[in-house]
Design a protein around this motif. Structure first.
Motif, PDB file in Angstrom:
ATOM      1  N   HIS A 107      53.443  45.157  31.599  1.00  0.00           N
ATOM      2  CA  HIS A 107      52.927  44.445  30.446  1.00  0.00           C
ATOM      3  C   HIS A 107      52.108  43.210  30.888  1.00  0.00           C
ATOM      4  O   HIS A 107      51.012  42.953  30.389  1.00  0.00           O
ATOM      5  CB  HIS A 107      54.125  44.039  29.576  1.00  0.00           C
ATOM      6  N   ARG A 108      52.631  42.484  31.846  1.00  0.00           N
ATOM      7  CA  ARG A 108      51.943  41.287  32.340  1.00  0.00           C
ATOM      8  C   ARG A 108      50.720  41.653  33.187  1.00  0.00           C
ATOM      9  O   ARG A 108      49.702  40.977  33.168  1.00  0.00           O
ATOM     10  CB  ARG A 108      52.917  40.387  33.125  1.00  0.00           C
ATOM     11  N   PHE A 109      50.822  42.767  33.927  1.00  0.00           N
ATOM     12  CA  PHE A 109      49.666  43.250  34.704  1.00  0.00           C
ATOM     13  C   PHE A 109      48.517  43.589  33.741  1.00  0.00           C
ATOM     14  O   PHE A 109      47.365  43.211  33.967  1.00  0.00           O
ATOM     15  CB  PHE A 109      50.076  44.485  35.512  1.00  0.00           C
ATOM     16  N   GLN A 110      48.864  44.292  32.671  1.00  0.00           N
ATOM     17  CA  GLN A 110      47.847  44.666  31.683  1.00  0.00           C
ATOM     18  C   GLN A 110      47.122  43.420  31.159  1.00  0.00           C
ATOM     19  O   GLN A 110      45.885  43.368  31.130  1.00  0.00           O
ATOM     20  CB  GLN A 110      48.515  45.422  30.517  1.00  0.00           C
ATOM     21  N   GLY A 111      47.889  42.405  30.786  1.00  0.00           N
ATOM     22  CA  GLY A 111      47.297  41.168  30.257  1.00  0.00           C
ATOM     23  C   GLY A 111      46.377  40.501  31.283  1.00  0.00           C
ATOM     24  O   GLY A 111      45.286  40.031  30.955  1.00  0.00           O
ATOM     25  N   LEU A 112      46.823  40.498  32.533  1.00  0.00           N
ATOM     26  CA  LEU A 112      46.044  39.867  33.604  1.00  0.00           C
ATOM     27  C   LEU A 112      44.712  40.591  33.826  1.00  0.00           C
ATOM     28  O   LEU A 112      43.643  39.978  33.944  1.00  0.00           O
ATOM     29  CB  LEU A 112      46.877  39.879  34.894  1.00  0.00           C
ATOM     30  N   ILE A 113      44.777  41.919  33.873  1.00  0.00           N
ATOM     31  CA  ILE A 113      43.547  42.690  34.141  1.00  0.00           C
ATOM     32  C   ILE A 113      42.606  42.625  32.935  1.00  0.00           C
ATOM     33  O   ILE A 113      41.379  42.546  33.095  1.00  0.00           O
ATOM     34  CB  ILE A 113      43.880  44.153  34.547  1.00  0.00           C
ATOM     35  N   GLU A 114      43.164  42.606  31.734  1.00  0.00           N
ATOM     36  CA  GLU A 114      42.298  42.441  30.551  1.00  0.00           C
ATOM     37  C   GLU A 114      41.584  41.084  30.607  1.00  0.00           C
ATOM     38  O   GLU A 114      40.403  40.986  30.279  1.00  0.00           O
ATOM     39  CB  GLU A 114      43.137  42.591  29.266  1.00  0.00           C
ATOM     40  N   LYS A 115      42.297  40.066  31.059  1.00  0.00           N
ATOM     41  CA  LYS A 115      41.674  38.736  31.195  1.00  0.00           C
ATOM     42  C   LYS A 115      40.575  38.774  32.271  1.00  0.00           C
ATOM     43  O   LYS A 115      39.500  38.195  32.108  1.00  0.00           O
ATOM     44  CB  LYS A 115      42.751  37.713  31.565  1.00  0.00           C
ATOM     45  N   LEU A 116      40.847  39.512  33.359  1.00  0.00           N
ATOM     46  CA  LEU A 116      39.859  39.628  34.437  1.00  0.00           C
ATOM     47  C   LEU A 116      38.581  40.314  33.936  1.00  0.00           C
ATOM     48  O   LEU A 116      37.464  39.891  34.251  1.00  0.00           O
ATOM     49  CB  LEU A 116      40.477  40.396  35.615  1.00  0.00           C
ATOM     50  N   PHE A 117      38.740  41.371  33.115  1.00  0.00           N
ATOM     51  CA  PHE A 117      37.562  42.049  32.557  1.00  0.00           C
ATOM     52  C   PHE A 117      36.770  41.092  31.653  1.00  0.00           C
ATOM     53  O   PHE A 117      35.551  41.174  31.566  1.00  0.00           O
ATOM     54  CB  PHE A 117      37.974  43.304  31.778  1.00  0.00           C
ATOM     55  N   LEU A 118      37.481  40.183  31.011  1.00  0.00           N
ATOM     56  CA  LEU A 118      36.834  39.263  30.071  1.00  0.00           C
ATOM     57  C   LEU A 118      36.148  38.109  30.792  1.00  0.00           C
ATOM     58  O   LEU A 118      35.024  37.729  30.455  1.00  0.00           O
ATOM     59  CB  LEU A 118      37.929  38.705  29.140  1.00  0.00           C
ATOM     60  N   THR A 119      36.798  37.570  31.817  1.00  0.00           N
ATOM     61  CA  THR A 119      36.303  36.322  32.430  1.00  0.00           C
ATOM     62  C   THR A 119      35.693  36.531  33.828  1.00  0.00           C
ATOM     63  O   THR A 119      35.171  35.590  34.414  1.00  0.00           O
ATOM     64  CB  THR A 119      37.463  35.306  32.565  1.00  0.00           C
ATOM     65  N   GLN A 120      35.863  37.763  34.366  1.00  0.00           N
ATOM     66  CA  GLN A 120      35.340  38.111  35.708  1.00  0.00           C
ATOM     67  C   GLN A 120      36.032  37.405  36.874  1.00  0.00           C
ATOM     68  O   GLN A 120      35.736  37.679  38.027  1.00  0.00           O
ATOM     69  CB  GLN A 120      33.828  37.817  35.808  1.00  0.00           C
ATOM     70  N   LYS A 121      36.940  36.470  36.567  1.00  0.00           N
ATOM     71  CA  LYS A 121      37.616  35.726  37.647  1.00  0.00           C
ATOM     72  C   LYS A 121      38.999  35.320  37.204  1.00  0.00           C
ATOM     73  O   LYS A 121      39.191  34.968  36.043  1.00  0.00           O
ATOM     74  CB  LYS A 121      36.877  34.404  37.881  1.00  0.00           C
ATOM     75  N   ILE A 122      39.953  35.321  38.130  1.00  0.00           N
ATOM     76  CA  ILE A 122      41.247  34.684  37.889  1.00  0.00           C
ATOM     77  C   ILE A 122      41.356  33.635  38.992  1.00  0.00           C
ATOM     78  O   ILE A 122      41.263  33.970  40.178  1.00  0.00           O
ATOM     79  CB  ILE A 122      42.424  35.682  38.002  1.00  0.00           C
ATOM     80  N   GLU A 123      41.489  32.374  38.599  1.00  0.00           N
ATOM     81  CA  GLU A 123      41.497  31.337  39.640  1.00  0.00           C
ATOM     82  C   GLU A 123      42.560  30.276  39.394  1.00  0.00           C
ATOM     83  O   GLU A 123      43.013  30.085  38.271  1.00  0.00           O
ATOM     84  CB  GLU A 123      40.120  30.689  39.773  1.00  0.00           C
ATOM     85  N   THR A 124      42.956  29.616  40.473  1.00  0.00           N
ATOM     86  CA  THR A 124      43.815  28.442  40.358  1.00  0.00           C
ATOM     87  C   THR A 124      42.884  27.230  40.481  1.00  0.00           C
ATOM     88  O   THR A 124      41.660  27.409  40.536  1.00  0.00           O
ATOM     89  CB  THR A 124      44.847  28.390  41.502  1.00  0.00           C
ATOM     90  N   ASP A 125      43.443  26.021  40.584  1.00  0.00           N
ATOM     91  CA  ASP A 125      42.599  24.828  40.695  1.00  0.00           C
ATOM     92  C   ASP A 125      41.684  24.899  41.912  1.00  0.00           C
ATOM     93  O   ASP A 125      40.555  24.456  41.884  1.00  0.00           O
ATOM     94  CB  ASP A 125      43.465  23.562  40.816  1.00  0.00           C
ATOM     95  N   ASP A 126      42.208  25.490  43.031  1.00  0.00           N
ATOM     96  CA  ASP A 126      41.378  25.434  44.235  1.00  0.00           C
ATOM     97  C   ASP A 126      40.948  26.769  44.827  1.00  0.00           C
ATOM     98  O   ASP A 126      40.267  26.789  45.828  1.00  0.00           O
ATOM     99  CB  ASP A 126      42.035  24.544  45.313  1.00  0.00           C
ATOM    100  N   GLU A 127      41.356  27.897  44.238  1.00  0.00           N
ATOM    101  CA  GLU A 127      40.830  29.144  44.804  1.00  0.00           C
ATOM    102  C   GLU A 127      40.751  30.281  43.789  1.00  0.00           C
ATOM    103  O   GLU A 127      41.467  30.295  42.794  1.00  0.00           O
ATOM    104  CB  GLU A 127      41.616  29.584  46.050  1.00  0.00           C
ATOM    105  N   ILE A 128      39.846  31.232  44.111  1.00  0.00           N
ATOM    106  CA  ILE A 128      39.700  32.417  43.259  1.00  0.00           C
ATOM    107  C   ILE A 128      40.683  33.467  43.754  1.00  0.00           C
ATOM    108  O   ILE A 128      40.680  33.819  44.934  1.00  0.00           O
ATOM    109  CB  ILE A 128      38.249  32.938  43.333  1.00  0.00           C
ATOM    110  N   LEU A 129      41.540  33.944  42.858  1.00  0.00           N
ATOM    111  CA  LEU A 129      42.559  34.923  43.269  1.00  0.00           C
ATOM    112  C   LEU A 129      42.075  36.358  43.099  1.00  0.00           C
ATOM    113  O   LEU A 129      42.425  37.244  43.890  1.00  0.00           O
ATOM    114  CB  LEU A 129      43.841  34.714  42.457  1.00  0.00           C
ATOM    115  N   MET A 130      41.305  36.593  42.033  1.00  0.00           N
ATOM    116  CA  MET A 130      40.789  37.943  41.769  1.00  0.00           C
ATOM    117  C   MET A 130      39.403  37.809  41.168  1.00  0.00           C
ATOM    118  O   MET A 130      39.157  36.883  40.401  1.00  0.00           O
ATOM    119  CB  MET A 130      41.654  38.650  40.713  1.00  0.00           C
ATOM    120  N   GLU A 131      38.543  38.764  41.531  1.00  0.00           N
ATOM    121  CA  GLU A 131      37.185  38.747  40.977  1.00  0.00           C
ATOM    122  C   GLU A 131      36.777  40.145  40.581  1.00  0.00           C
ATOM    123  O   GLU A 131      37.250  41.129  41.183  1.00  0.00           O
ATOM    124  CB  GLU A 131      36.204  38.259  42.041  1.00  0.00           C
ATOM    125  N   LEU A 132      35.907  40.225  39.589  1.00  0.00           N
ATOM    126  CA  LEU A 132      35.383  41.517  39.168  1.00  0.00           C
ATOM    127  C   LEU A 132      33.862  41.442  39.137  1.00  0.00           C
ATOM    128  O   LEU A 132      33.303  40.485  38.612  1.00  0.00           O
ATOM    129  CB  LEU A 132      35.935  41.852  37.773  1.00  0.00           C
TER     130      LEU A 132
END
Ligand SMILES: C[S@@+](CC[C@H](N)C(=O)[O-])C[C@H]1O[C@@H](n2cnc3c(N)ncnc32)[C@H](O)[C@@H]1O
Length: 222
Positions: A107-132
């Motif tokens: 369930h949480r993976f789904q939410g994360l990947i949907e966010k990645l499709f929307l924003t193209q990036k998942i990042e913390t304050d200092d690094e990019i964790l995932m990119e599309l």
């Protein structure tokens, strides 16, 4: 270091032509979701997917979740000995920083990947964790510039994993299908230098991934 690509993966948002199908609208109503930002999932959207182009390679985000967990929870990943990419059936590529920790809950993976499709990036304050990115398999391969491209498929030359690992040069790229049924398409086959089968019968992608990485770890960690 090795690069591992899940190719032609069953990972995408619900395509526009399916968004008004009753199986999609009722799912979105039930879970309070928007169809344009929701992952296509065969177990919920089966009715809508009937007759969809390339149907057998689509709507299985669970396969990608399991396979990513098999790859990204290994010592080889934590120690930067493998780089992991997901190439999707729609020619997008997801790349993962080795600091990324994926949710175990689907369930949480789904939410994360949907966010990645929307924003193209998942990042913390200092690094990019995932990119599309929009990218074909050949485009990502040109960026990686691997020494050799190995395909894992039941159609390949029969071998054992320990023998295979011995003949893979550093910075090679290993291609595993991120789909439930069928074989690599012609574009993928053209890119592959050599194909191998590691079992008499077909295995699940997550099992191929974890067996491969374990065998590789035996050669790089004492
Ligand atoms: C569920 S399988 C896809 C089914 C496909 N008919 C096949 O047998 O290769 C997912 C992926 O796992 C890998 N795979 C499955 N069985 C394999 C085997 N015996 N040897 C090498 N790779 C295998 C392939 O990369 C395949 O694309």
């Amino acid at each position: 270091m090795l690069n591992i690509i899940l190719a032609e993966s069953s990972l995408e948002l619900i395509p526009e032509q399916l968004r008004s199908h009753p199986s999609v609208t009722s799912y979105c109503k039930k879970f309070k979701k928007t169809s344009s930002t929701t992952l296509l999932d065969n177990s919920w959207h089966f009715g809508a997917m009937k007759g969809l182009d390339n149907e057998i390679k689509r709507g299985r985000p669970d396969i990608i979740h399991l396979t990513l967990l098999s790859l990204c929870t290994t010592p080889a990943f934590y120690e930067n000995k493998i780089k992991v990419f997901v190439h999707t059936i729609n020619d997008e590529v997801l790349s993962f920083n080795n600091e990324a920790r994926l949710p175990k809950s689907y369930h949480r993976f789904q939410g994360l990947i949907e966010k990645l499709f929307l924003t193209q990036k998942i990042e913390t304050d200092d690094e990019i964790l995932m990119e599309l990115h929009s990218s074909s398999l050949s485009e990502i391969i040109s960026k990686i510039r691997p020494t050799k491209i190995i395909g894992l498929t039941t159609k390949g030359k029969q071998t054992t994993l320990d023998k295979l690992i011995q003949q893979i040069p550093d910075n090679s790229c290993i291609i595993i299908g991120g789909f439930q049924k069928g074989h690599f398409n012609q574009d993928t086959e053209k890119i592959i230098n050599e194909s191998f089968s590691i079992n008499d019968s077909s295995l699940e992608a997550h099992l191929v991934a974890s067996r491969f990485v374990y065998e590789y770890e035996k050669t790089i960690f004492i």
